[in-house]
Scaffold this motif. Structure first.
Motif, mmCIF file in Angstrom:
data_model
loop_
_atom_site.group_PDB
_atom_site.id
_atom_site.type_symbol
_atom_site.label_atom_id
_atom_site.label_comp_id
_atom_site.label_asym_id
_atom_site.label_seq_id
_atom_site.Cartn_x
_atom_site.Cartn_y
_atom_site.Cartn_z
ATOM 1 N N ALA A 528 0.825 -1.205 0.000
ATOM 2 C CA ALA A 528 0.000 0.000 0.000
ATOM 3 C C ALA A 528 0.855 1.248 0.000
ATOM 4 N N VAL A 529 1.931 1.268 0.780
ATOM 5 C CA VAL A 529 2.788 2.451 0.859
ATOM 6 C C VAL A 529 3.524 2.674 -0.462
ATOM 7 N N GLU A 530 3.738 1.613 -1.219
ATOM 8 C CA GLU A 530 4.389 1.774 -2.520
ATOM 9 C C GLU A 530 3.528 2.556 -3.500
ATOM 10 N N GLY A 531 2.248 2.727 -3.182
ATOM 11 C CA GLY A 531 1.391 3.519 -4.046
ATOM 12 C C GLY A 531 0.551 2.720 -5.004
ATOM 13 N N HIS A 532 0.453 1.399 -4.823
ATOM 14 C CA HIS A 532 -0.342 0.581 -5.728
ATOM 15 C C HIS A 532 -1.830 0.769 -5.458
ATOM 16 N N PRO A 533 -2.679 0.597 -6.452
ATOM 17 C CA PRO A 533 -4.123 0.627 -6.223
ATOM 18 C C PRO A 533 -4.568 -0.577 -5.405
ATOM 19 N N PRO A 534 -5.785 -0.521 -4.830
ATOM 20 C CA PRO A 534 -6.214 -1.578 -3.892
ATOM 21 C C PRO A 534 -6.182 -2.975 -4.489
ATOM 22 N N ASP A 535 -6.633 -3.168 -5.740
ATOM 23 C CA ASP A 535 -6.650 -4.520 -6.290
ATOM 24 C C ASP A 535 -5.249 -5.077 -6.465
ATOM 25 N N VAL A 536 -4.299 -4.211 -6.815
ATOM 26 C CA VAL A 536 -2.915 -4.668 -6.967
ATOM 27 C C VAL A 536 -2.319 -5.030 -5.608
ATOM 28 N N VAL A 537 -2.622 -4.224 -4.578
ATOM 29 C CA VAL A 537 -2.124 -4.513 -3.227
ATOM 30 C C VAL A 537 -2.577 -5.899 -2.786
ATOM 31 N N VAL A 538 -3.862 -6.194 -2.939
ATOM 32 C CA VAL A 538 -4.385 -7.483 -2.488
ATOM 33 C C VAL A 538 -3.863 -8.610 -3.368
ATOM 34 N N SER A 539 -3.749 -8.384 -4.679
ATOM 35 C CA SER A 539 -3.239 -9.423 -5.578
ATOM 36 C C SER A 539 -1.807 -9.800 -5.226
ATOM 37 N N ARG A 540 -0.983 -8.817 -4.940
ATOM 38 C CA ARG A 540 0.406 -9.118 -4.588
ATOM 39 C C ARG A 540 0.494 -9.854 -3.244
ATOM 40 N N GLY A 599 -4.119 -16.854 -0.792
ATOM 41 C CA GLY A 599 -3.363 -18.090 -0.707
ATOM 42 C C GLY A 599 -4.037 -19.286 -1.314
ATOM 43 N N VAL A 600 -5.277 -19.146 -1.806
ATOM 44 C CA VAL A 600 -5.990 -20.285 -2.404
ATOM 45 C C VAL A 600 -5.591 -20.469 -3.862
ATOM 46 N N ALA A 601 -5.596 -19.368 -4.624
ATOM 47 C CA ALA A 601 -5.232 -19.432 -6.049
ATOM 48 C C ALA A 601 -4.289 -18.281 -6.355
ATOM 49 N N ALA A 602 -3.101 -18.600 -6.875
ATOM 50 C CA ALA A 602 -2.085 -17.571 -7.075
ATOM 51 C C ALA A 602 -2.498 -16.545 -8.121
ATOM 52 N N GLN A 603 -3.302 -16.932 -9.110
ATOM 53 C CA GLN A 603 -3.666 -16.024 -10.189
ATOM 54 C C GLN A 603 -5.096 -15.498 -10.030
ATOM 55 N N ALA A 604 -5.609 -15.460 -8.837
ATOM 56 C CA ALA A 604 -6.984 -15.016 -8.616
ATOM 57 C C ALA A 604 -7.122 -13.524 -8.873
ATOM 58 N N GLU A 605 -8.321 -13.130 -9.249
ATOM 59 C CA GLU A 605 -8.626 -11.720 -9.478
ATOM 60 C C GLU A 605 -9.421 -11.176 -8.301
ATOM 61 N N PHE A 606 -9.181 -9.911 -7.994
ATOM 62 C CA PHE A 606 -9.840 -9.274 -6.867
ATOM 63 C C PHE A 606 -10.424 -7.948 -7.346
#
Length: 812
Positions: A528-540, A599-606
């Motif tokens: 989050a501090v890196e400045g990513h949008p919310p979906d990217v933060v959760v995906s990472r 942690g369930v699916a590495a390529q999941a979308e949020f």
């Protein structure tokens, strides 16, 4: 007890006894008031016997009268104080106040004790006898209390006995030579007999007792096995169609003298309330079962109080643990401070008092010896810290735990109470069980505190202050077991007056779950501090957890809230949606799309879902421990949570959070995060400039900054420092990095924020020393000297160097 207050208190106590339902025990309890209010060690009532020249002991209270040379029978024509008071119908007091009674008093004061004899008012005759160990004898207030007690004794109404004689309520008289017994109708009712069905033989009553109790009862009613003195025991009588009834017998063998047969006189009372239809063994078993499930020290104390208070008819019970040389009280019953000694109240530092053992030497001696100590009524007081606990009797029970003492249990009575042999055995058994349980509970409490401390270290110590919003959070650990939980929350300030609100729950309760919780919280904060949008933060964060290769997964809800406009984006990873309470009290569960748990699916979308907050809106995030309940759907729990939030007062978030946690089940951890959006009072002014890599780039940046400051109304004399800082930051970015450079200016109130972003992740380093001949390296030192604060932030693979300078402008 304070002087000047005993007489009215004695009168009040006697009135209460006169109207009490326990008529069978009323005479003895009336005599016990002499021990409490007159300082007597022994009190007895004498009444005329079948032979008019004999005054026979009818009832007594206190220590055995034989210790003071008191006899069971006196001649009415003799020279004893009892006879003198009976004949003259006036009190006989020791000491110079009654010259005529000095000789008699001296004869009746073995060992230096003082004696008083008072005639019973009325025409029945008899007198009250009292003995005290006080060296000054009975003072004026003692005498006034004794006169009240004599009147109360005389006012005890007799009842008609089965054979036509007169007996006090609940009393009996057994002739030891013939076995004929005189009893009242109330005693016969306890045996289940009517007056017409009783033949006057003691064998008839003995035949109704439980066979196992008959030997003990026979040892009392057989003259050749008894010596003069008091007897007390409990026995059971059979009842058709129901469990046996417990009865309590108190008796005294009265010698006949001069050819007259001895007789056993006393009372029989219903002991069912005391026994509750169970044996002492059953009580011990019940306590053992209760202590087996007692997890904390207070649970142990409550179990002990529940097991002892009613059977012993105690007025006060205190349980204290021994920690080094201090006693720390864990349970008081009753809990009100006013019910306990003044010296305790002076040490009432927190919820319970604690005191060093040196303040209670009598109790310290008991703990050193490891044996129970009983202070009977009228005995020497064990010190001011304990005397008021049991003015009518006090028991101190060390609680053993192996080779050490875990604590002590104090049991006190207001009215005089003689602890019987059965009660001593019961207390000893209870003490052993309680000591072991207290040791286990101390270990449990210590481990639970350690678990709680580790859990708190993994959570934010405090929440940041937010411009235009207020946030509060609560964490409630589970009381089931000692394992760490995985619930967490976080509030992350972001640039441009944004804030990230995070709540999550790791599967399971273990050290692994707590460790993973710490990793997820750290990862989400870093992304989050890196400045990513919310979906990217959760995906990472999801990919990180999947790459760790563990068996655990986590749920998470992430909300990026812009504090300027009240706009927000929500991302859910298998977690509960936020609940919004609007300013008008209306609540709604946010319709936010959700992805799978982390942690369930590495390529999941949020997916991101928009939220809109108006000033006064309350946003609530929680974990499932607050809304789940056995046998109910989680949607029902969310509806209850939203309903509770609708009735809350958003102006007081702390009490709202506490009230919501009061509904939580304690078999699971609970995390709760509440944020009230108020809107920013001062809207920030912003301008940005893309710095091109030209020879005059720094001059263009300075010119852009100057124009912006003039348009914002910043005086020219306050712009010099700003222009110098802009020059140094832009120059540093152009010289040491490649790619684009962006200059951002933000003014809020009187604070100007200058931020220069570039594509290099390398953070500028402040030099430790610079020589006078050096031509560079002073830029960061100048920025630090001219700024109120400065720092760097990672931004999308690069960095942002920022600083804040106080200026005069709009809103200052």
């Amino acid at each position: 007890m304070e002087r000047g207050t005993r007489t009215p208190r004695a009168a009040s106590a006697l009135r209460a006894l006169a109207s009490g339902p326990d008529a069978a025990d009323r005479l003895r309890r009336t005599l016990e008031q002499a021990l409490v209010f007159a300082g007597a060690a022994f009190a007895a009532v004498y009444t005329p016997g079948q032979d008019a020249d004999l005054l026979c002991l009818t009832e007594s209270a206190g220590v055995p009268g034989s210790l003071y040379g008191v006899r069971d029978v006196y001649r009415a024509s003799g020279a004893s104080p009892v006879a003198a008071a009976h004949r003259a119908r006036r009190p006989v007091w020791p000491g110079p106040a009654e010259p005529g009674g000095r000789a008699a008093a001296r004869r009746a004061r073995p060992g230096g004790r003082a004696l008083a004899a008072l005639p019973l008012p009325g025409g029945g005759g008899g007198c009250l006898l009292a003995v005290t160990e006080h060296p000054d004898g009975f003072d004026a207030e003692d005498r006034a209390c004794l006169e009240l007690i004599a009147e109360a004794v005389a006012g005890t109404a007799p009842v008609r006995a089965a054979d036509g004689g007169d007996l006090p309520p609940g009393a009996f008289s057994l002739a030891m030579d013939t076995g004929r017994v005189r009893v009242g109708d109330d005693v016969l009712a306890l045996f289940g007999l009517g007056p017409d069905a009783f033949d006057g033989r003691v064998e008839t009553l003995l035949g109704l007792t439980v066979p196992e109790d008959l030997p003990a009862l026979m040892s009392v009613v057989e003259a050749d096995r008894m010596s003069p003195g008091d007897r007390e025991l409990e026995f059971r009588v059979l009842r058709p169609g129901g469990p046996p009834r417990w009865l309590k017998l108190r008796g005294r063998l009265l010698p006949g003298g001069e050819g007259r047969p001895a007789r056993l006189a006393g009372t029989v009372a219903d002991a069912s309330a005391l026994r509750s239809d169970v044996t002492d063994v059953a009580r011990v078993q019940r306590l053992a079962a209760a202590l087996a499930t007692a997890g904390t020290v207070r649970d142990v104390g409550r179990a002990v109080v529940a097991a002892l208070r009613r059977p012993l008819r105690a007025d006060r019970i205190a349980l204290a643990g021994l920690e080094n040389d201090r006693l720390v009280v864990t349970v008081l019953d009753p809990p009100e401070p006013e019910a306990w000694p003044e010296v305790w109240r002076s040490r009432w530092r927190t919820e319970w008092p604690d005191a060093p053992l040196r303040d209670m030497p009598a109790l310290a001696a008991v703990l050193r010896g490891g044996r129970p100590r009983i202070w009977p009524p009228g005995s020497t007081a064990p010190g001011p810290a304990l005397a008021e606990v049991g003015p009518g009797g006090l028991a101190a029970l060390p609680l053993p735990a192996g080779d050490r003492t875990a604590g002590v249990c104090l049991i006190g009575w207001d009215a005089p109470h003689q602890v019987s042999a059965d009660e001593r055995a019961l207390l000893t058994a209870f003490a052993g069980l309680a000591g072991q349980a207290l040791t286990r509970a101390h270990a449990f409490d210590a481990e639970h505190e350690l678990v709680g401390m580790l859990q708190r270290q993994l959570l934010p110590r405090r929440l940041p202050r937010l411009p235009g919003a207020v946030a509060v959070a609560r964490y409630l650990p589970s009381t089931a077991g000692l394992e760490l939980g995985g619930d967490w929350y976080d509030v992350i300030p972001l640039p441009d007056h944004h804030v990230a609100l995070v709540i999550g729950d790791v599967q399971g309760h273990s050290a692994a779950a707590a460790t993973l919780m710490g990793q997820m919280r750290t990862a989400l904060r870093a992304y989050a501090v890196e400045g990513h949008p919310p979906d990217v933060v959760v995906s990472r964060a999801n990919r990180l957890l999947a790459d760790l290769g563990g068996d655990l997964f986590a749920t998470c809800a992430y909300v990026d809230l812009g504090l300027e406009e009240g706009s927000a984006w929500c991302v859910r990873a298998g977690h509960l949606p936020p609940v919004l309470r609007r300013p008008d009290g209306h609540t709604e569960i946010a319709e936010a799309e959700g992805g799978p748990p982390l942690g369930v699916a590495a390529q999941a979308e949020f997916p991101m879902s928009p939220l809109r907050l108006t000033p006064g809106t309350l946003l609530a995030l929680t974990t499932d421990g607050l809304v789940e309940s056995p046998g109910a759907d989680i949607d029902q729990g969310m509806a209850r949570f939203a309903h509770a939030l609708a009735g809350a007062d958003p102006a007081r978030l702390g009490p709202v959070a506490d009230a919501l946690l009061g509904r939580a089940r304690r078999s699971d951890d609970v995390a709760l995060l509440l944020v009230r959006y108020d809107g920013m009072a001062l809207r920030p002014l912003r301008e940005s400039w893309t710095v091109w890599r030209l020879p005059e780039a720094v001059r263009h940046a300075r010119r852009f900054t100057g124009r912006t400051l003039r348009s914002w109304g910043v005086p020219a004399d306050g712009a010099d420092a700003v222009l110098l800082v802009v020059s140094e930051l832009v120059t540093n970015a152009l010289v040491h990095t490649d790619g684009s450079v962006r200059l951002d200016l933000t003014l809020v109130g009187g604070t100007l924020r200058i931020a220069v972003a570039d594509a290099s992740p390398r953070t500028p380093v402040k030099p430790t020393s610079i020589g006078w001949e050096a031509t560079g390296g002073r830029g960061i030192l100048l920025v630090e000297a001219l700024s109120a604060a400065w720092g760097t932030l990672p931004v999308s693979g690069g960095k942002q160097v920022w600083c804040e300078i106080g200026v005069a402008g709009p809103g200052t």
